[in-house]
Design a protein around this motif. Structure first.
Motif, short mmCIF file in Angstrom:
data_model
loop_
_atom_site.label_atom_id
_atom_site.label_comp_id
_atom_site.label_asym_id
_atom_site.label_seq_id
_atom_site.Cartn_x
_atom_site.Cartn_y
_atom_site.Cartn_z
N LEU A 171 43.98 40.80 50.50
CA LEU A 171 42.79 41.34 49.86
C LEU A 171 43.08 42.80 49.53
CD1 LEU A 171 39.86 40.55 49.07
CD2 LEU A 171 39.12 41.57 51.23
N ALA A 172 42.94 43.17 48.26
CA ALA A 172 43.34 44.50 47.80
C ALA A 172 42.19 45.18 47.08
CB ALA A 172 44.55 44.39 46.88
N CYS A 173 42.35 46.49 46.84
CA CYS A 173 41.34 47.26 46.12
C CYS A 173 42.01 48.45 45.45
CB CYS A 173 40.26 47.74 47.09
SG CYS A 173 38.89 48.59 46.29
N LEU A 174 41.55 48.80 44.24
CA LEU A 174 42.07 49.93 43.49
C LEU A 174 40.98 51.01 43.36
CD1 LEU A 174 43.76 48.00 40.53
CD2 LEU A 174 44.85 48.77 42.65
N THR A 175 41.32 52.25 43.67
CA THR A 175 40.41 53.38 43.50
C THR A 175 41.19 54.56 42.96
OG1 THR A 175 40.75 53.95 45.84
CG2 THR A 175 38.77 52.67 45.30
N ALA B 219 43.43 52.62 36.53
CA ALA B 219 44.56 52.07 35.79
C ALA B 219 44.31 50.58 35.51
CB ALA B 219 45.85 52.25 36.58
N PRO B 220 44.47 50.12 34.27
CA PRO B 220 44.37 48.68 34.01
C PRO B 220 45.34 47.92 34.91
CG PRO B 220 44.47 49.92 31.96
CD PRO B 220 44.77 50.90 33.06
N ALA B 221 44.86 46.85 35.53
CA ALA B 221 45.68 46.11 36.47
C ALA B 221 45.49 44.61 36.29
CB ALA B 221 45.34 46.51 37.91
N GLU B 222 46.55 43.85 36.62
CA GLU B 222 46.53 42.40 36.48
C GLU B 222 47.19 41.75 37.69
OE1 GLU B 222 48.89 41.90 33.03
OE2 GLU B 222 47.31 42.47 31.61
N VAL B 223 46.73 40.58 38.03
CA VAL B 223 47.41 39.71 38.99
C VAL B 223 47.83 38.46 38.23
CG1 VAL B 223 47.16 38.27 41.04
CG2 VAL B 223 46.21 40.58 41.02
N ASP B 224 49.15 38.31 38.05
CA ASP B 224 49.68 37.21 37.24
C ASP B 224 48.95 37.12 35.90
OD1 ASP B 224 51.50 36.68 39.19
OD2 ASP B 224 50.76 34.69 39.70
N ARG B 225 48.85 38.27 35.21
CA ARG B 225 48.27 38.40 33.87
C ARG B 225 46.76 38.16 33.84
NH1 ARG B 225 52.81 35.80 29.76
NH2 ARG B 225 54.57 37.05 30.53
N ARG B 226 46.13 38.17 34.98
CA ARG B 226 44.67 38.06 35.06
C ARG B 226 44.12 39.42 35.46
NH1 ARG B 226 41.74 37.42 39.57
NH2 ARG B 226 43.60 36.78 40.72
N ALA B 227 43.24 39.98 34.64
CA ALA B 227 42.70 41.32 34.91
C ALA B 227 41.93 41.33 36.22
CB ALA B 227 41.79 41.75 33.76
N VAL B 228 42.10 42.41 36.96
CA VAL B 228 41.39 42.56 38.23
C VAL B 228 40.49 43.79 38.15
CG1 VAL B 228 43.16 41.41 39.58
CG2 VAL B 228 43.31 43.88 39.22
N PRO B 229 39.44 43.86 38.96
CA PRO B 229 38.46 44.94 38.85
C PRO B 229 38.95 46.24 39.47
CG PRO B 229 37.85 43.48 40.63
CD PRO B 229 39.04 42.85 39.97
N TYR B 230 38.24 47.29 39.12
CA TYR B 230 38.45 48.62 39.71
C TYR B 230 37.32 48.88 40.69
CZ TYR B 230 38.20 53.76 39.84
OH TYR B 230 38.11 55.07 40.25
N ALA B 231 37.65 49.48 41.83
CA ALA B 231 36.67 49.81 42.87
C ALA B 231 35.90 48.59 43.36
CB ALA B 231 35.71 50.90 42.37
N ALA B 232 36.60 47.48 43.48
CA ALA B 232 36.03 46.25 44.02
C ALA B 232 37.18 45.41 44.59
CB ALA B 232 35.30 45.47 42.93
N VAL C 124 41.60 39.32 45.38
CA VAL C 124 42.60 38.58 46.15
C VAL C 124 43.91 38.51 45.38
CG1 VAL C 124 43.20 36.34 47.17
CG2 VAL C 124 40.85 37.23 47.35
N VAL C 125 45.01 38.73 46.10
CA VAL C 125 46.35 38.50 45.57
C VAL C 125 46.98 37.42 46.44
CG1 VAL C 125 48.53 39.56 44.85
CG2 VAL C 125 46.47 40.97 45.02
N ARG C 126 47.20 36.24 45.87
CA ARG C 126 47.73 35.11 46.63
C ARG C 126 49.23 35.25 46.86
NH1 ARG C 126 43.30 32.98 48.98
NH2 ARG C 126 41.69 32.47 47.44
N ASP C 127 49.71 34.53 47.85
CA ASP C 127 51.13 34.54 48.19
C ASP C 127 51.99 34.25 46.95
OD1 ASP C 127 53.48 34.54 49.72
OD2 ASP C 127 53.34 32.37 50.04
N GLY C 128 52.94 35.15 46.66
CA GLY C 128 53.83 34.99 45.52
C GLY C 128 53.32 35.57 44.22
N GLN C 129 52.05 35.92 44.14
CA GLN C 129 51.52 36.51 42.92
C GLN C 129 51.93 37.97 42.80
OE1 GLN C 129 47.24 35.75 43.09
NE2 GLN C 129 47.48 33.96 41.77
N GLU C 130 51.95 38.48 41.56
CA GLU C 130 52.33 39.87 41.31
C GLU C 130 51.13 40.68 40.85
OE1 GLU C 130 55.65 40.54 38.79
OE2 GLU C 130 57.06 39.41 40.04
N LEU C 131 50.98 41.83 41.44
CA LEU C 131 49.98 42.82 41.03
C LEU C 131 50.69 43.86 40.17
CD1 LEU C 131 47.29 44.40 41.10
CD2 LEU C 131 48.02 45.33 43.31
#
Length: 289
Positions: A72-76, A80-93, A96-103
């Motif tokens: 379980l991760a969070c960006l503050t 910066a625009p961020a993705e987990v396996d090309r799926r956009a993830v939120p800022y300040a919220a 989940v990053v699953r086993d083997g996935q790339e942030l």
């Protein structure tokens, strides 16, 4: 190792940081720690972490991490625009990053430093009671490198109660910082000129200090050729070397300095200063105690 992160790309500069080392100034060891303390703390709170656990401080993005185990991760900080396996993830919220996935963390839209926090914190070894990297002294973990694996600590029993923090982004335009008079104002012909000029953040700035470019501040004639004995320095101090161009000290500043301090930035505004990009404009506003 049950859970951790593998560094695929470290970006320009990514460091492990926490709240830093306290109580060691007498032996010449500075505090270090997260440059933008408030952003670091919010990231931990959103994940239900107690204050002081290790997190990543990524300068100008460019970071790629692969999860080992579910995280379980969070960006503050700098958004910066961020993705987990090309799926956009939120800022300040939390997300989940699953086993083997790339942030993947890209260059921030504004600001300079993005904090990547994980539930359980980064379990790197402590040095003098802290996991923080001090770029001045070399204490703490080295900057991240490709192929490195960092352990993530065990999750705490208490689960986060907040799932989103409506945080303002660091401004991309001119920034004004509040300052208090420094102890060596009498060394300058016109100390008020600090707040009369507009300054530009130099590309030579780092975690030790923000170097400013602009109109040099002149010394008083009585002190023009005088050497100042080294004095203790604090985070937020604005030191003026002989060239007249101020340096605003950040977390990895030297514990002593031999140039006069014209002013000190209020603590609440030092976090804002830590997010200034090279070339960004800066002004100061005098306040009285």
């Amino acid at each position: 190792m049950s859970r951790g992160i593998e560094v695929v790309e470290p970006g320009p500069l990514t460091l492990v940081q926490d709240l830093g080392r306290r109580g060691h100034l007498a032996v010449g060891v500075g505090r270090a720690g997260a440059a933008d303390v408030s952003s670091y703390l919010v990231g931990g709170r959103l994940l239900g972490n107690p204050a002081g656990l290790g997190a990543l401080e990524a300068t100008f993005g460019g970071l790629r991490l692969r999860a080992r185990g579910d995280l379980l991760a969070c960006l503050t900080g700098a958004p910066a625009p961020a993705e987990v396996d090309r799926r956009a993830v939120p800022y300040a919220a939390p997300f989940v990053v699953r086993d083997g996935q790339e942030l993947c963390l890209r260059m921030p839209l504004s600001g300079l430093r993005t904090y990547v926090s994980f539930r359980g914190g980064l379990a790197v070894p402590e040095v003098l009671g802290s996991r923080a990297t001090d770029t001045m002294s070399g204490l703490g973990p080295e900057p991240l490198r490709s192929g490195q694996v960092l352990e993530v600590g065990a999750a705490w029993d208490d689960f986060p109660h907040v799932d989103l923090a409506p945080l303002p982004s660091p401004p991309s335009g001119p920034v004004e910082l509040a300052v208090l008079p420094g102890p060596r104002q009498d060394w300058f012909a016109r100390p008020q000129s600090l707040a009369e000029y507009e300054w530009s953040v130099s590309g030579r700035s780092d975690r030790k200090g923000i170097r400013l470019e602009g109109e040099p501040i002149e010394r008083h004639a009585a002190w023009r050729d005088v050497e100042l004995p080294s004095e203790g320095m604090v985070r937020g101090a604005i030191q003026v070397p002989p060239n007249g161009l101020p340096v605003l000290f950040l977390n990895d500043h030297p514990v002593t300095g031999g140039y006069p301090v014209i002013a000190v930035v209020r603590t609440a505004d030092v976090d804002r200063a830590a997010q200034l990009q090279p070339g960004q404009k800066l002004t100061f506003r005098w306040e009285r105690r």
